[in-house]
Motif scaffolding. Structure first.
Motif, PDB file in Angstrom:
ATOM      1  N   ARG A  54       0.823  -1.207   0.000  1.00  0.00           N
ATOM      2  CA  ARG A  54       0.000   0.000   0.000  1.00  0.00           C
ATOM      3  C   ARG A  54       0.860   1.261   0.000  1.00  0.00           C
ATOM      4  N   TYR A  55       2.164   1.114   0.243  1.00  0.00           N
ATOM      5  CA  TYR A  55       3.099   2.240   0.137  1.00  0.00           C
ATOM      6  C   TYR A  55       3.749   2.316  -1.236  1.00  0.00           C
ATOM      7  N   TYR A 131      -0.838   4.579   0.597  1.00  0.00           N
ATOM      8  CA  TYR A 131      -0.225   5.540   1.505  1.00  0.00           C
ATOM      9  C   TYR A 131       0.996   6.175   0.848  1.00  0.00           C
ATOM     10  N   GLN A 132       1.356   7.350   1.323  1.00  0.00           N
ATOM     11  CA  GLN A 132       2.682   7.879   1.088  1.00  0.00           C
ATOM     12  C   GLN A 132       3.613   7.300   2.162  1.00  0.00           C
ATOM     13  N   GLY A 135       3.050   7.926   5.762  1.00  0.00           N
ATOM     14  CA  GLY A 135       1.838   7.403   6.376  1.00  0.00           C
ATOM     15  C   GLY A 135       0.579   8.149   6.014  1.00  0.00           C
ATOM     16  N   ARG A 136       0.704   9.306   5.341  1.00  0.00           N
ATOM     17  CA  ARG A 136      -0.494  10.043   4.923  1.00  0.00           C
ATOM     18  C   ARG A 136      -1.141   9.351   3.732  1.00  0.00           C
ATOM     19  N   PRO A 137      -2.474   9.425   3.624  1.00  0.00           N
ATOM     20  CA  PRO A 137      -3.142   8.800   2.481  1.00  0.00           C
ATOM     21  C   PRO A 137      -2.664   9.405   1.164  1.00  0.00           C
ATOM     22  N   GLN A 138      -2.497   8.557   0.180  1.00  0.00           N
ATOM     23  CA  GLN A 138      -2.128   9.027  -1.146  1.00  0.00           C
ATOM     24  C   GLN A 138      -3.406   9.378  -1.905  1.00  0.00           C
ATOM     25  N   GLN A 279       4.622   3.940  12.364  1.00  0.00           N
ATOM     26  CA  GLN A 279       3.614   4.793  11.751  1.00  0.00           C
ATOM     27  C   GLN A 279       2.755   5.519  12.776  1.00  0.00           C
TER      28      GLN A 279
END
Length: 343
Positions: A54-55, A131-132, A135-138, A279
């Motif tokens: 997810r990263y 995610y970036q 940890g922030r949502p992409q 995170q």
């Protein structure tokens, strides 16, 4: 290595993603770079990629591309058991992938994974899939992809490249794939992979290392021994099993260098626990003493998993250290685990 929590977080995630890329490209995902030298566990790799992929959207989509071609070699029953046994926490995403692959001759197989979680209710707010690194949502652009939206994920359009290949059977790390191709996607293939990479095996230890129930391992070994190719070895009151490497030369690399073994479910589960820690947005704001206390608590939980994943890896005893000194030492130890040379 002197690092801030944020710098270590970046180094940790990059090391984990490098490991996943190395394993997927060894299995046949389009890409270049180093090859894995230890036996790859496709089931554990799928779960780990649902956490750490997810990263890295490109890695995640290349995994889906590979599954379209080679998904037959995934043991979904074992994967579901690993998901229950270890705290990967990716049930909803695994269910989504299972639903996507429930088609054709393998519908029933993948439907089993799709039952790991229920689709979300219509009108539920969608969660960004990616995610970036911080940890922030992409941000997801465009209309949500319908199959992911059904399970509560917002991602853009999915276009697979169709460039994945079957795993190269000549690569030692693809031993488990070869055995599943020969003997079926079942415990016997995994048992043989273990015995080909160890001097011998005791059924309870083999069950722990391979992720099967002890009874399954015990019964399978008893039946496999009837072939005369799996040899019981009495050790005191215990019965171990071994294989004669010469009898299985067909499955050995021509240069005679066999692959190493890591119990990847335990390793990836341990890394998932560390990921949750790094995170935590409050960690970077805490004092070194409080950070060290949080690290010690998490390492107390993951060190047994790391010991199970590879008993040859001995983590340094850091109990005498405190505060910043402990943080620097434990971060070095964690990053060291990603190097094959550490084993």
């Amino acid at each position: 290595m002197k690092t801030s929590p944020n710098k270590f977080k970046d180094a940790f995630l990059e090391s984990q993603l490098d490991l996943l890329w190395r394993q997927w490209t060894t299995l046949g995902v389009a890409g270049h770079g180093e090859r894995e030298i230890r036996v790859i566990d496709p089931d554990a790799l799928l779960l780990a990629t649902c956490v750490f992929g997810r990263y890295e959207p490109r890695l995640f989509d290349e995994m889906l591309d590979w599954l379209e071609v080679n998904g037959w070699c995934i043991n979904v029953q074992r994967g579901g058991s690993l998901l229950k046994r270890y705290p990967f926490g990716c049930e909803r995403l695994i269910a989504c992938i299972g639903a996507m692959l429930s088609k054709g001759a393998e519908t029933a197989k993948w439907r089993r994974l799709s039952l790991c979680a229920e689709p979300v209710k219509p009108g539920t707010d969608l969660e960004p899939l990616f995610y970036q690194l911080d940890g922030r949502p992409q941000p997801a652009f465009g209309q949500p992809e319908p199959r992911f939206a059904r399970y509560g994920w917002h991602r853009g359009n999915l276009e697979l490249r169709g460039m994945s290949q079957p795993p190269n059977p000549e690569l030692p790390a693809n031993l488990l794939f070869c055995l599943r191709a020969l003997f079926g996607v079942n415990a016997r293939a995994d048992i043989l992979a273990y015995l080909l990479t160890h001097p011998d095996g005791h059924p309870p230890e083999m069950a722990s290392q391979t992720g099967y129930f002890p009874k399954t391992i015990q019964m399978s070994l008893g039946e496999m021994a009837c072939s005369g190719k799996i040899h019981p070895v009495p050790k005191g009151r215990e019965k171990h099993y071994r294989v004669d490497a010469a009898e299985w030369a067909l499955l050995r690399p021509q240069d005679g260098a066999g692959p190493g073994w890591v119990a990847w479910p335990q390793f990836f589960a341990a890394m998932t626990g560390i990921r949750r820690l790094v995170q935590n947005p409050q960690l970077a704001k805490a004092s070194p003493a409080l950070q060290a206390a949080e690290w010690q608590k998490v390492m107390g939980q993951v060190q047994p998993l790391l010991a199970q994943s590879d008993p040859s890896v001995i983590l340094k005893d850091l109990n005498r250290l405190t505060g910043t000194a402990y943080l620097q030492a434990v971060q070095q130890e964690v990053l060291r685990l990603f190097s094959p040379e550490a084993r």
